[in-house]
Design an enzyme around this catalytic site. Sequence first.
Site, PDB file in Angstrom:
ATOM      1  N   HIS A   1     -50.600 -28.726  45.735  1.00 53.66           N
ATOM      2  CA  HIS A   1     -51.032 -27.372  45.377  1.00 53.66           C
ATOM      3  C   HIS A   1     -50.491 -27.017  43.995  1.00 53.66           C
ATOM      4  O   HIS A   1     -49.386 -26.505  43.855  1.00 53.66           O
ATOM      5  CB  HIS A   1     -50.526 -26.382  46.434  1.00 53.66           C
ATOM      6  CG  HIS A   1     -51.102 -25.000  46.305  1.00 53.66           C
ATOM      7  ND1 HIS A   1     -51.975 -24.469  47.238  1.00 53.66           N
ATOM      8  CD2 HIS A   1     -50.942 -24.042  45.361  1.00 53.66           C
ATOM      9  CE1 HIS A   1     -52.305 -23.235  46.874  1.00 53.66           C
ATOM     10  NE2 HIS A   1     -51.690 -22.964  45.730  1.00 53.66           N
TER      11      HIS A   1
ATOM     12  N   HIS B   1     -52.077 -25.528  40.151  1.00 53.63           N
ATOM     13  CA  HIS B   1     -53.199 -25.054  39.340  1.00 53.63           C
ATOM     14  C   HIS B   1     -53.046 -25.570  37.907  1.00 53.63           C
ATOM     15  O   HIS B   1     -51.985 -25.397  37.305  1.00 53.63           O
ATOM     16  CB  HIS B   1     -53.244 -23.527  39.332  1.00 53.63           C
ATOM     17  CG  HIS B   1     -53.537 -22.933  40.671  1.00 53.63           C
ATOM     18  ND1 HIS B   1     -54.818 -22.619  41.087  1.00 53.63           N
ATOM     19  CD2 HIS B   1     -52.718 -22.594  41.703  1.00 53.63           C
ATOM     20  CE1 HIS B   1     -54.773 -22.117  42.309  1.00 53.63           C
ATOM     21  NE2 HIS B   1     -53.510 -22.087  42.714  1.00 53.63           N
TER      22      HIS B   1
ATOM     23  N   HIS C   1     -57.006 -21.075  49.815  1.00 54.95           N
ATOM     24  CA  HIS C   1     -55.872 -20.156  49.778  1.00 54.95           C
ATOM     25  C   HIS C   1     -56.054 -19.100  50.870  1.00 54.95           C
ATOM     26  O   HIS C   1     -57.109 -18.465  50.961  1.00 54.95           O
ATOM     27  CB  HIS C   1     -55.806 -19.433  48.435  1.00 54.95           C
ATOM     28  CG  HIS C   1     -55.320 -20.273  47.294  1.00 54.95           C
ATOM     29  ND1 HIS C   1     -55.904 -21.456  46.944  1.00 54.95           N
ATOM     30  CD2 HIS C   1     -54.299 -20.071  46.412  1.00 54.95           C
ATOM     31  CE1 HIS C   1     -55.274 -21.960  45.885  1.00 54.95           C
ATOM     32  NE2 HIS C   1     -54.289 -21.145  45.551  1.00 54.95           N
TER      33      HIS C   1
ATOM     34  N   GLU D   1     -51.321 -15.662  52.227  1.00 56.33           N
ATOM     35  CA  GLU D   1     -50.300 -15.353  51.221  1.00 56.33           C
ATOM     36  C   GLU D   1     -50.263 -13.836  51.064  1.00 56.33           C
ATOM     37  O   GLU D   1     -49.354 -13.173  51.550  1.00 56.33           O
ATOM     38  CB  GLU D   1     -50.620 -16.052  49.898  1.00 56.33           C
ATOM     39  CG  GLU D   1     -49.593 -15.775  48.809  1.00 56.33           C
ATOM     40  CD  GLU D   1     -50.035 -16.249  47.421  1.00 56.33           C
ATOM     41  OE1 GLU D   1     -49.170 -16.334  46.544  1.00 56.33           O
ATOM     42  OE2 GLU D   1     -51.244 -16.496  47.216  1.00 56.33           O
TER      43      GLU D   1
ATOM     44  N   ASP E   1     -47.296 -24.547  42.779  1.00 56.88           N
ATOM     45  CA  ASP E   1     -48.322 -23.533  42.520  1.00 56.88           C
ATOM     46  C   ASP E   1     -48.598 -23.364  41.026  1.00 56.88           C
ATOM     47  O   ASP E   1     -49.527 -23.947  40.492  1.00 56.88           O
ATOM     48  CB  ASP E   1     -47.906 -22.209  43.176  1.00 56.88           C
ATOM     49  CG  ASP E   1     -49.057 -21.257  43.413  1.00 56.88           C
ATOM     50  OD1 ASP E   1     -50.209 -21.656  43.231  1.00 56.88           O
ATOM     51  OD2 ASP E   1     -48.793 -20.099  43.806  1.00 56.88           O
ATOM     52  N   ASP E   2     -47.811 -22.536  40.358  1.00 58.02           N
ATOM     53  CA  ASP E   2     -47.938 -22.270  38.913  1.00 58.02           C
ATOM     54  C   ASP E   2     -46.525 -22.303  38.328  1.00 58.02           C
ATOM     55  O   ASP E   2     -45.949 -21.258  38.001  1.00 58.02           O
ATOM     56  CB  ASP E   2     -48.584 -20.899  38.679  1.00 58.02           C
ATOM     57  CG  ASP E   2     -49.908 -20.745  39.407  1.00 58.02           C
ATOM     58  OD1 ASP E   2     -50.913 -21.307  38.937  1.00 58.02           O
ATOM     59  OD2 ASP E   2     -49.925 -20.071  40.453  1.00 58.02           O
TER      60      ASP E   2
END
Length: 330
Positions: free
Chosen positions: A12, A14, A192, A195, A273-274
């Site tokens: 996961h 991005h 997604h 969350e 994630d980021d």
Amino acid sequence: MSPKDLPKVELHLHLEGAAPPSFIRGLAAEKKMDISGIFDEKGGYAFKDFWHFLKVYEAATSVLQTPDDYRRLTLAVLEESAASGVIYTEIFISPDFCGGRDLPAWRDHLAAIQDAAAEAERGLGIVMRGIVTPIRHFGPDKAREAAICAAETAGEFIVGLGLGGDEKICKPKDFAWSFDCAREAGLRLTCHAGEWDGPQSVREAVRDLGVERIGHGVRAIEDLALVDELAERGIVLEVCPGSNLALGLYPGWRKHPISELHRRGVKVTVSTDDPPFFHTTMVREYDRLAEAFDWDEGVFEELARTAAEAAFCDAATKANILKRLEKKDA
């Protein structure tokens, strides 16, 4: 072996969200674009909450305009991942940003990304595959265009379809056409959910889209019947603890539900994630989880195997990744 030295699998991540701030600032300077407002005084990304984060994310992405920009970005991101011991990564790529969902432009961007991935695999040993990811808050119609881009380029490199963005916009079933299109093209499916929206969003993603993985999914812990269902069905959660904490979803590492989900038999994995937005790396995730839950090397090896087995790549690639995890000499 310390967490730093363990070979890792990340599911996961991005692509644009993994762009180092220095890379985005440098590219903006080359293009004479002023995006200084998205950075803090230390040069990192600055945002107040999840919805502001989305705006900053899209502002940073605005400087990425050509296939070569994406080639350079992919190399920078894979270098960072490899430095944390990641040997295999699945990265979310959005046709919305790569060519505006125009199929010929998407193909050009994708070719540049693949070229960078091949270079990184040769030089760093990290293997990358792509998951096409429509942006939820851009709406179902644009998601259809992105899904068509995914279906038309499905193969060894593009292996899945996901759905990112603001979970409060639309319902999973609104994107059923896109997921059906991807499924018919042989792509694997993730989404997604769980969350910023509650456990019902996880249930809806599984029921209405037929996904086998959930991005985040941590709020499933609020519905133990759902937790049992996830465990029974083998649905894999792409958990990003540092992201959840940075955005204020949980107050501290020991309060994060990943350990309880794991204890209850849910297949959990660890991702960033980021990462530059949330000041994290895969090494930092491992270190904080070890400190919070007393997880030892054996737990992290189990999570890496779970991630490898849940990967969307072809059987030969998966077998190679599992072999590298067993050898621990990646």
